[in-house]
Design a protein around this motif. Structure first.
Motif, short mmCIF file in Angstrom:
data_model
loop_
_atom_site.label_atom_id
_atom_site.label_comp_id
_atom_site.label_asym_id
_atom_site.label_seq_id
_atom_site.Cartn_x
_atom_site.Cartn_y
_atom_site.Cartn_z
N ILE A 64 0.84 -1.20 0.00
CA ILE A 64 0.00 0.00 0.00
C ILE A 64 0.87 1.25 0.00
O ILE A 64 0.63 2.21 -0.76
N ASP A 65 1.91 1.27 0.83
CA ASP A 65 2.83 2.42 0.86
C ASP A 65 3.48 2.62 -0.49
O ASP A 65 3.67 3.75 -0.94
N MET A 66 3.82 1.53 -1.16
CA MET A 66 4.43 1.63 -2.49
C MET A 66 3.45 2.25 -3.49
O MET A 66 3.83 3.09 -4.31
N MET A 67 2.19 1.84 -3.42
CA MET A 67 1.19 2.39 -4.35
C MET A 67 1.00 3.88 -4.13
O MET A 67 0.85 4.65 -5.08
N VAL A 68 0.99 4.31 -2.88
CA VAL A 68 0.77 5.71 -2.57
C VAL A 68 1.93 6.58 -3.03
O VAL A 68 1.74 7.72 -3.49
N LEU A 69 3.16 6.06 -2.94
CA LEU A 69 4.36 6.86 -3.19
C LEU A 69 4.91 6.71 -4.61
O LEU A 69 5.71 7.54 -5.04
N SER A 70 4.49 5.69 -5.35
CA SER A 70 5.05 5.48 -6.69
C SER A 70 4.63 6.59 -7.65
O SER A 70 3.47 7.02 -7.65
N LEU A 71 5.60 7.07 -8.45
CA LEU A 71 5.35 8.21 -9.33
C LEU A 71 5.62 7.91 -10.80
O LEU A 71 4.83 8.29 -11.66
N HIS A 72 6.75 7.28 -11.12
CA HIS A 72 7.11 7.09 -12.52
C HIS A 72 7.20 5.60 -12.87
O HIS A 72 6.90 4.73 -12.06
N GLY A 73 7.60 5.33 -14.11
CA GLY A 73 7.53 3.99 -14.68
C GLY A 73 8.18 2.90 -13.86
O GLY A 73 7.56 1.86 -13.61
N ARG A 74 9.44 3.08 -13.43
CA ARG A 74 10.14 2.02 -12.70
C ARG A 74 9.49 1.75 -11.35
O ARG A 74 9.34 0.60 -10.94
N ARG A 108 -8.51 2.05 -1.24
CA ARG A 108 -8.27 3.47 -1.57
C ARG A 108 -6.93 3.65 -2.28
O ARG A 108 -6.81 4.49 -3.19
N ALA A 109 -5.92 2.88 -1.89
CA ALA A 109 -4.60 2.98 -2.54
C ALA A 109 -4.68 2.52 -3.99
O ALA A 109 -4.05 3.12 -4.88
N LEU A 110 -5.42 1.47 -4.25
CA LEU A 110 -5.58 1.00 -5.63
C LEU A 110 -6.31 2.04 -6.48
O LEU A 110 -5.95 2.28 -7.64
N GLY A 111 -7.34 2.67 -5.90
CA GLY A 111 -8.03 3.73 -6.62
C GLY A 111 -7.12 4.91 -6.91
O GLY A 111 -7.16 5.48 -8.01
N HIS A 112 -6.29 5.28 -5.94
CA HIS A 112 -5.33 6.37 -6.13
C HIS A 112 -4.32 6.03 -7.22
O HIS A 112 -4.02 6.86 -8.09
N MET A 113 -3.80 4.82 -7.19
CA MET A 113 -2.82 4.40 -8.18
C MET A 113 -3.42 4.41 -9.60
O MET A 113 -2.77 4.82 -10.56
N ALA A 114 -4.67 3.97 -9.71
CA ALA A 114 -5.31 3.89 -11.04
C ALA A 114 -5.54 5.26 -11.63
O ALA A 114 -5.27 5.50 -12.82
#
Length: 481
Positions: A64-74, A108-114
């Motif tokens: 979940i923390d990764m989904m919230v903080l991930s920004l670019h392709g890698r 909520r994290a999945l929705g944010h990531m999408a």
């Protein structure tokens, strides 16, 4: 970038899951992300240490923390690799679902990531996999518990079997946003067709809201498929939003009512009739803001010609678009002639194609409003009748002549009694006995109700006689005074 030396900000969470698994649930309930930006080294180390099978809560929280903080392709790719372990069944989602705060945070994290990465279809596919795996694990757990402890009664309030979670609701929401027919069909087949044993671990209003959201989104997914069977299921799902008792009417119920009005007109040619147990104050709270839809229904039902109903819908395009119902209204317009044709069948046994086209105002419909030739309009109407695939309405071609205004449209009887059906099979002895028993039971109930009413009337007569006697005595006493 935060620097933690040789230690990891996830040490406390991971050590708790390794030494005292019972404390992990409390740890993740009050969890605050310990870093402010994506750190590949920290997350890679934490994921390697967190075993998806042994430490599912810790693994899911790190993801979940990764989904919230991930920004670019890698970063996104690394996050999707972590999600793959959840989607393929390596993580025991049954345990995750027991911690409502964690499963809600995951949704909520999945929705944010999408939405933040404009990757809704791909993320939606992952969520569908996730929910499918979670449902299978819940069913498997129910089966295992039954084998170990004997028969286990499955009730709507139990913690066994498939339970409604925030992840189910988010799955449907993302599916609607993705606008992919393949995803809609898959969700219908693998998720919407399953039966719940419980409607979530929340209580009170939160559970009611979750149930209504799920049914509302489910109806939208069914309606997007646009075939008759799916529209019937959408009708059923939206009507279920009114099955939850509450102190006040819900905005979800209001939106479901608007969509139900359009679908009811499309399928049955009738306005919505809310359940009898729905409070009158709630009915007013729903019908008041939906006055436009009631007017559309009145214009649809109260006329034999489509022109008036079509003009009302055209005048309401902006309102329908603001309600996100323009597509559903367009589908209703596309299917509208079917209901007007069936109304003619309620009155006539047959009529000429040109007469039918004129009677229902078919020339005002988008299929024919650009055509002036009456024979062409009749041909288009005949094609529409064929597309209805309804045995009760047929166009008769005589001697191979082309279809024109003089072609005959035949309507089958709307209702047929058993005696009017030729060669109807006679009832068997068992069927006749069963019917007689049903009527006998009904008669006994009516007799009991009649006796109860007679008993009440006798007591009422006796009460009236005593009252009259009391009044008479009172008058004598007054006169003596």
């Amino acid at each position: 970038m935060a620097i933690f030396g040789s230690s990891s900000p996830y040490d406390e969470l991971l050590s708790a899951s390794e030494k005292k698994p019972g404390l992990v649930a409390n740890a993740v309930r009050n969890w605050q992300t310990p870093i402010r930006e994506f750190n590949e080294g920290i997350f890679a180390s934490a994921l390697e240490r967190a075993n998806p099978q042994q430490n599912p809560l810790a693994y899911v929280q790190i993801t979940i923390d990764m989904m919230v903080l991930s920004l670019h392709g890698r970063q996104i790719e690394m996050t999707k690799q972590a999600l793959a372990s959840i989607c393929n069944g390596s993580v025991q989602m049954v345990q995750v679902a027991r911690v409502h705060e964690l499963i809600d945070r995951l949704a909520r994290a999945l929705g944010h990531m999408a939405t933040s990465n404009n990757d809704i279809p791909d993320v939606c596919g992952l969520v569908v996999d996730m929910v499918d795996v979670m449902n299978a694990q819940m069913v498997s757990q129910m089966r295992d518990d039954t084998q170990e402890a004997g028969f286990v009664k499955q009730t709507l309030g139990s913690s066994k079997g498939i339970r409604l979670t925030p992840l189910h609701i988010e799955c449907l929401r993302l599916c609607i946003l993705a606008r992919r027919r393949a995803l809609h069909e898959r969700v219908v087949r693998t998720i919407l067709d399953v039966e719940f044993a419980s409607f979530g671990l929340q209580s009170g209003e939160a559970r009611a809201q979750a149930f209504m959201q799920y049914r509302y989104y489910a109806g939208m997914i069914y309606a997007a498929l646009a075939d008759d069977a799916s529209l019937r299921m959408a009708q059923k799902q939206w009507m279920l939003t009114f099955a939850i008792p509450g102190k006040f009417a819900s905005s979800i119920q209001l939106e479901a009512f608007k969509k139900l009005t359009l679908v009811n007109l499309m399928l049955d040619g009738k306005p919505v009739k809310l359940p009898a147990f729905f409070a009158p104050t709630h009915v007013k709270a729903i019908e008041g803001p939906a006055t436009l839809y009631s007017k559309i229904a009145d214009d649809f039902v109260g006329t034999k010609s489509m022109a008036r109903a079509l003009s009302k819908i055209r005048a309401s395009q902006n309102h329908l678009a603001n309600d996100n119902n323009a597509g559903l209204a367009g589908l209703m317009v596309q299917r509208m002639p079917a209901q007007f044709i069936k109304r003619m069948g309620n009155i006539y046994s047959s009529m000429r194609l040109g007469t039918l086209a004129k009677a229902i105002g078919f020339d005002a419909h988008p299929l024919a409003n650009h055509i002036s030739n009456v024979n062409e309009i009749a041909t288009i109407l005949a094609q529409f009748i064929e597309s209805m695939n309804d045995d009760s309405v047929t166009v008769v071609q005589q001697d191979g002549s082309p279809i024109d205004v003089s072609s005959i449209v035949r309507f089958a009887p709307v209702c047929a009694t058993l005696s009017s059906v030729p060669n109807a099979p006679a009832l068997s002895a068992n069927e006749r006995i069963a019917i007689e028993q049903q009527w006998s039971e009904r008669i006994q109930v009516q007799v009991a109700q009649t006796e109860a009413l007679r008993f009440r009337l006798v007591h009422l007569d006796r009460h009236i006689a005593l009252t009259d006697e009391y009044v008479s005595n009172s008058r004598e006493q007054v006169s003596n005074v």
